[in-house]
Design an enzyme around this catalytic site. Structure first.
Site, mmCIF file in Angstrom:
data_model
loop_
_atom_site.group_PDB
_atom_site.id
_atom_site.type_symbol
_atom_site.label_atom_id
_atom_site.label_comp_id
_atom_site.label_asym_id
_atom_site.label_seq_id
_atom_site.Cartn_x
_atom_site.Cartn_y
_atom_site.Cartn_z
ATOM 1 N N ASP A 444 0.603 -0.901 0.097
ATOM 2 C CA ASP A 444 0.198 -0.131 0.141
ATOM 3 C C ASP A 444 0.882 1.124 0.176
ATOM 4 O O ASP A 444 1.761 1.456 0.689
ATOM 5 C CB ASP A 444 -0.833 0.223 1.040
ATOM 6 C CG ASP A 444 -2.394 0.953 0.712
ATOM 7 O OD1 ASP A 444 -2.676 1.755 -0.367
ATOM 8 O OD2 ASP A 444 -3.278 0.264 1.513
ATOM 9 N N ASP A 512 -10.743 1.860 -3.226
ATOM 10 C CA ASP A 512 -10.933 1.365 -1.679
ATOM 11 C C ASP A 512 -13.194 1.764 -1.811
ATOM 12 O O ASP A 512 -13.270 0.680 -0.641
ATOM 13 C CB ASP A 512 -10.726 2.692 -1.047
ATOM 14 C CG ASP A 512 -9.582 2.203 0.023
ATOM 15 O OD1 ASP A 512 -8.873 1.354 -0.673
ATOM 16 O OD2 ASP A 512 -8.665 3.662 -0.242
#
Length: 689
Positions: A444, A512
């Protein structure tokens, strides 16, 4: 195929349906000749003898015709190359030689002690272009070094397509008329960015399946810029590469070199759908590692637990995930250091002793015993001020002397351009992968560059480029040392998706935003360039708690996520037995259709604009259609779908799979299928018999 004229000054690259040609004049000016339908070498040579336009006041005959315009001399278009030394600025180059190696063409030029090599390679119908710059003299500064300039043929009323967005709303397709002047898209954030994917396409009247489309995509995971310019004579040029501004890219000392990222271009006469299928085939064949291996169904713990995790709790989730057919179990954020919130722990990549007293290995072995692979989440390029790493090395972060260190998500960016930071991360991650049976790493990147300083470094601007080069080097090194480990690129969702990172990772986290309806538009835009094989999508809880609190059926959530690499991210401990049983059936169905979805040709049957939307995948004799009924008006019947790429003279068997399929298909005649109106989503499977 690469062909060269007898005089060695005209070069023609040819793919299955297209050709690309350049020519060197007697004055050593490299001109663009052709990009479009296939032509013969004789055709390219005929184009090469056409004279340049006559001089007009305040205009240059080179503008809009040069293959790689540099700064300096009789040029006024945006330069692809801008060089500065202590004595002068600009480039005055001369041709040195051409070389070939396999299917690669290299055209070498020299300006004093600077060697400039333009690289070309045709892969399928995709032309790969990049540049190597080698300094053999005193230090010089690269203010701008773009990978390529693409020249389009004369047309009227060009239309520009781009993918724009923000966090939670990435990859949305926008189309607009191209007017005179420049349209610039890019990122000055240090990563690819949520705001734009590094891709543009131009057409005049193309539809989904008909018409000419020119597309360009950049393979770079840092700041970047693509400029689309409609010039006064109606020609269009597209210039793009690493870096956003012209304030300084790199300084090259004697003996140093810089290789730009690949800027790939594609011409297609099959409309936007044909262009997408060509891009997908190119990436599966030449970009994505192990693309012939289908990606497993995963479970990710984040939305189920967020930071509140423990070994026992993860074990419970793992048992439920295994029971519905999940193949890869991923522990997300919260397993390391003092990471009980986003305020602490980043940088300390050792398991939290309170949550995992014996480390991650017992959980990994338990997950393996359940028949699943085991994965973890990491964010190696970041650090929390509240961490052992930052307390030991506050100088390792990007910062400006005497300025406040800006925090986003309570974290700072490590200066990955530093050798000591690279070595620390290698030791931490290699040690973790060597000590624990980990099969998958979700990598990430949850904030942008803001204080991109490097006190004490003579040329601190280099961190913008060298951070990305170090990231690539670290990923390459880890993949070589741990070839069985798969990697996913994530950046708060879709903030780092490009051809560069895709050449080093197995899939990407698309957004997301896991709302299944929002995802249809995100996935529609994503599919313009990238294949389903890399597009991770999760089934999460309803109502959607993260963004919009919209409720949706389990059927709709699964069929939406099955359009890519299926994942599950809901709290399975809260799902009812009926929901778990239904989920198991959807997972089983996905495994049956997975080869077709992940490796098949994509046809966008209806865009997600309300009402019915659908996509089709075809591989060999099998076809899969995913359809979503977003809304119905006035009780009108659901329109039939006209399928693509099927033989109207052949017979096709409609494959039913239990209750989740029953009644979904009413008729199949010729190339059309009808749908039931009482189902908000469905899967149709056809097999040629």
């Amino acid at each position: 195929m690469l062909e060269i004229s007898d005089n060695g000054r005209t070069w023609l690259l040819t793919g299955p349906t297209s050709s690309y040609a350049v020519h060197l004049t007697d004055g050593d000016e490299l001109l663009h000749l052709h990009w479009g339908p296939r032509i013969a070498l004789a055709d390219a040579e005929a184009l090469a003898v056409r004279p340049l336009p006559e001089y007009r006041p305040f205009e240059s005959p080179l503008d809009g015709r040069e293959e790689y315009p540099v700064e300096g001399g009789p040029r006024f278009v945006r330069p692809a190359l801008s060089v500065r030394t202590e004595e002068r600025r600009g480039t005055e180059w001369g041709f040195e030689r051409y070389e070939t190696e396999g299917d690669e063409l290299r055209l070498s030029f020299r300006d004093g002690e600077l060697n400039i090599t333009l690289h070309y390679r045709m892969r399928g119908d995709v032309v790969e272009r990049w540049v190597t710059l080698e300094n053999q003299g005193s230090a010089l500064e690269l203010l701008r070094a773009d990978s390529a300039t693409w020249t389009l043929p004369d047309r009227e009323e060009w239309r520009l397509s781009q993918l724009h967005g923000r966090w939670g709303a990435e990859s949305r397709l926008a189309q607009s008329p191209l007017t005179h002047g420049e349209k610039v898209v890019g990122s000055r954030r240090g990563h690819t960015g949520h705001q734009h994917l590094p891709w543009v396409a131009l057409d005049t009247d193309a539809t989904e399946e008909r018409g000419e489309v020119y597309g360009c995509a950049l393979g770079w995971s840092g700041s970047w810029r693509i400029a689309v310019a409609q010039l006064p004579d109606a020609r269009v040029q597209i210039t793009g590469g690493a870096g956003y501004d012209d304030s300084g890219l790199l300084r090259l000392a004697a003996g140093e070199s810089f290789v730009t990222p690949v800027f790939a271009g594609l011409w297609s006469d099959g409309g936007f759908g044909g262009a997408s299928r060509a891009w997908h085939a190119y990436q599966r064949a030449y970009v994505i590692p192990d693309a012939d291996r289908d990606r497993p169904v995963l479970f990710n713990s984040w939305e189920a637990t967020e930071f509140d995790i423990s070994e026992e709790q993860q074990s419970v989730l793992a048992r439920r995930a295994a029971a519905i057919g999940v193949e890869l179990f991923v522990v997300d954020d919260g397993w390391f250091g003092t990471r009980t919130s986003d305020r602490a722990g980043l940088g300390d990549w050792t398991p939290n002793p309170d949550r995992f007293p014996s480390g991650l290995k017992p959980l990994a072995e338990y997950v393996h015993a359940l028949g699943m692979q085991f994965g973890i989440w990491v964010e190696p390029e970041m650090v929390n001020p509240d961490s052992e790493l930052y307390r030991a090395h506050p100088e390792w972060v990007q910062h400006q002397t005497g300025r406040k260190r800006t925090e986003f998500r309570n974290q700072l960016v490590l200066n990955l351009a530093r050798d000591d930071v690279q070595e620390y991360l290698w030791e931490q991650l290699d040690g973790l992968l060597s000590s624990t049976p980990i099969d998958y790493v979700k990598w990430d990147f949850n904030r942008c560059f803001s204080d991109a300083g490097w006190p004490g470094e003579p040329y601190p601007q280099r961190l913008w480029v060298d951070h990305v080069r170090a990231l690539y080097g670290l990923l390459d090194r880890l993949r070589a040392a741990h070839p069985g480990v798969a990697f996913e690129s994530c950046s708060g969702g879709g903030g780092r998706i490009d051809l560069g990172v895709l050449s080093r990772t197995d899939q990407v986290w698309t957004s997301d935003n896991t709302d299944p309806l929002d995802r249809l538009s995100i996935q529609h835009g994503f599919s313009q360039l990238h294949p389903a094989r890399v597009m991770a999508a999760w089934v999460t809880d309803s109502p959607n708690a993260m963004l919009n609190h919209r409720a949706s059926s389990l059927r709709f959530r699964f069929v939406s996520a099955m359009a890519g690499v299926l994942g599950v991210g809901g709290d399975l401990t809260r799902w009812s037995e009926d929901e778990l049983a239904e989920a198991g059936k959807w997972v089983a169905l996905y495994k049956e259709i997975r080869p077709v979805v992940q490796r098949g040709d994509l046809y966008r049957l209806r865009p997600p604009r309300g009402g019915l939307s659908a996509v089709q995948y075809s591989l060999g004799d099998e076809t899969v259609v995913l359809a979503w009924l977003q809304a119905q008006s006035y009780g009108e019947p659901v329109p039939a779908l006209r399928l693509r790429a099927l033989d109207p003279t052949a017979s096709y068997e409609c494959l039913e799979t239990g209750e989740i399929h029953r009644g979904a298909v009413l008729v199949h005649h010729g190339l059309r299928v009808g749908l039931r109106g009482d189902l908000d989503a469905t899967v149709i499977r056809l097999r040629r018999i």
